[in-house]
Scaffold this motif. Structure first.
Motif, PDB file in Angstrom:
ATOM      1  N   ILE A 104       0.823  -1.208   0.000  1.00  0.00           N
ATOM      2  CA  ILE A 104       0.000   0.000   0.000  1.00  0.00           C
ATOM      3  C   ILE A 104       0.859   1.261   0.000  1.00  0.00           C
ATOM      4  O   ILE A 104       0.460   2.289  -0.535  1.00  0.00           O
ATOM      5  CB  ILE A 104      -0.997  -0.013   1.188  1.00  0.00           C
ATOM      6  N   GLU A 105       2.061   1.186   0.559  1.00  0.00           N
ATOM      7  CA  GLU A 105       2.943   2.353   0.585  1.00  0.00           C
ATOM      8  C   GLU A 105       3.345   2.779  -0.825  1.00  0.00           C
ATOM      9  O   GLU A 105       3.519   3.960  -1.102  1.00  0.00           O
ATOM     10  CB  GLU A 105       4.191   2.071   1.421  1.00  0.00           C
ATOM     11  N   ILE A 106       3.487   1.800  -1.723  1.00  0.00           N
ATOM     12  CA  ILE A 106       3.814   2.112  -3.115  1.00  0.00           C
ATOM     13  C   ILE A 106       2.610   2.760  -3.798  1.00  0.00           C
ATOM     14  O   ILE A 106       2.754   3.699  -4.591  1.00  0.00           O
ATOM     15  CB  ILE A 106       4.265   0.838  -3.857  1.00  0.00           C
ATOM     16  N   VAL A 107       1.429   2.283  -3.471  1.00  0.00           N
ATOM     17  CA  VAL A 107       0.214   2.843  -4.061  1.00  0.00           C
ATOM     18  C   VAL A 107      -0.026   4.263  -3.549  1.00  0.00           C
ATOM     19  O   VAL A 107      -0.521   5.119  -4.281  1.00  0.00           O
ATOM     20  CB  VAL A 107      -0.990   1.921  -3.755  1.00  0.00           C
ATOM     21  N   LEU A 108       0.340   4.535  -2.294  1.00  0.00           N
ATOM     22  CA  LEU A 108       0.142   5.864  -1.711  1.00  0.00           C
ATOM     23  C   LEU A 108       1.190   6.885  -2.157  1.00  0.00           C
ATOM     24  O   LEU A 108       1.022   8.079  -1.930  1.00  0.00           O
ATOM     25  CB  LEU A 108       0.156   5.777  -0.182  1.00  0.00           C
ATOM     26  N   LEU A 109       2.256   6.427  -2.782  1.00  0.00           N
ATOM     27  CA  LEU A 109       3.340   7.326  -3.190  1.00  0.00           C
ATOM     28  C   LEU A 109       2.866   8.477  -4.084  1.00  0.00           C
ATOM     29  O   LEU A 109       3.254   9.629  -3.847  1.00  0.00           O
ATOM     30  CB  LEU A 109       4.457   6.535  -3.876  1.00  0.00           C
ATOM     31  N   PRO A 110       2.017   8.274  -5.088  1.00  0.00           N
ATOM     32  CA  PRO A 110       1.581   9.428  -5.894  1.00  0.00           C
ATOM     33  C   PRO A 110       0.802  10.476  -5.103  1.00  0.00           C
ATOM     34  O   PRO A 110       0.775  11.644  -5.494  1.00  0.00           O
ATOM     35  CB  PRO A 110       0.688   8.795  -6.972  1.00  0.00           C
ATOM     36  N   LEU A 111       0.195  10.082  -3.990  1.00  0.00           N
ATOM     37  CA  LEU A 111      -0.531  11.060  -3.174  1.00  0.00           C
ATOM     38  C   LEU A 111       0.408  12.051  -2.488  1.00  0.00           C
ATOM     39  O   LEU A 111      -0.023  13.111  -2.045  1.00  0.00           O
ATOM     40  CB  LEU A 111      -1.382  10.349  -2.125  1.00  0.00           C
ATOM     41  N   ALA A 112       1.689  11.713  -2.392  1.00  0.00           N
ATOM     42  CA  ALA A 112       2.665  12.592  -1.752  1.00  0.00           C
ATOM     43  C   ALA A 112       3.201  13.666  -2.700  1.00  0.00           C
ATOM     44  O   ALA A 112       3.832  14.622  -2.246  1.00  0.00           O
ATOM     45  CB  ALA A 112       3.824  11.762  -1.201  1.00  0.00           C
ATOM     46  N   ILE A 113       2.943  13.541  -3.979  1.00  0.00           N
ATOM     47  CA  ILE A 113       3.522  14.464  -4.959  1.00  0.00           C
ATOM     48  C   ILE A 113       3.076  15.916  -4.752  1.00  0.00           C
ATOM     49  O   ILE A 113       3.928  16.820  -4.783  1.00  0.00           O
ATOM     50  CB  ILE A 113       3.240  13.968  -6.389  1.00  0.00           C
ATOM     51  N   PRO A 114       1.793  16.217  -4.506  1.00  0.00           N
ATOM     52  CA  PRO A 114       1.438  17.630  -4.285  1.00  0.00           C
ATOM     53  C   PRO A 114       2.152  18.241  -3.078  1.00  0.00           C
ATOM     54  O   PRO A 114       2.550  19.402  -3.117  1.00  0.00           O
ATOM     55  CB  PRO A 114      -0.076  17.598  -4.066  1.00  0.00           C
ATOM     56  N   GLY A 115       2.339  17.467  -2.024  1.00  0.00           N
ATOM     57  CA  GLY A 115       3.059  17.977  -0.854  1.00  0.00           C
ATOM     58  C   GLY A 115       4.526  18.212  -1.145  1.00  0.00           C
ATOM     59  O   GLY A 115       5.123  19.174  -0.652  1.00  0.00           O
TER      60      GLY A 115
END
Length: 128
Positions: A104-115
């Motif tokens: 799940i950490e790999i799947v959540l990685l794109p969510l960190a891009i705006p930050g």
């Protein structure tokens, strides 16, 4: 905008962390993307606490950027684990299924891009 996005990231990382943590205490994975990993779940819970602190604090930009940075580092770490297992399987000559190492950490990685983008913009405005 960042306040709402921090709230979304808080909820998502907390749910993922509790699922991983619970699977680790239970001894078996609840879902394939959520392995039974107590320490990985604990790290996601800590990341969610950073986002929660950012929601409740006046300087939410710093918490949003740092939480996104932590989430990105954690996601990249598991991408490296995935690639290392593939390299190991290639060297040994075994069959490799990358879906077994997808987390799940790999799947959540794109969510960190705006930050990360916001953190980079804030860094550029600092004096040298």
């Amino acid at each position: 905008m960042k306040w709402y996005y921090s709230a979304i990231l808080f909820i998502v990382t907390l749910a993922a962390g509790l699922t991983e943590f619970g699977g680790g205490l239970k001894g078996e994975a609840i879902f394939q993307l959520f392995p039974s990993d107590v320490f990985g779940g604990f790290v996601l819970i800590v990341i969610s606490a950073v986002f929660l602190r950012g929601i409740a604090h006046d300087e939410y930009d710093a918490f949003f950027g740092f939480g996104s940075l932590m989430l990105a580092v954690f996601g990249v770490l598991y991408i490296l684990v995935l690639l290392a297992s593939g390299l190991d399987a290639w060297i040994v000559g075994e069959e490799w299924n990358p879906l077994e190492y997808l987390r799940i950490e790999i799947v959540l990685l794109p969510l960190a891009i705006p930050g990360l983008i916001a953190l980079n913009r804030a860094r550029k405005t600092l004096p040298p």
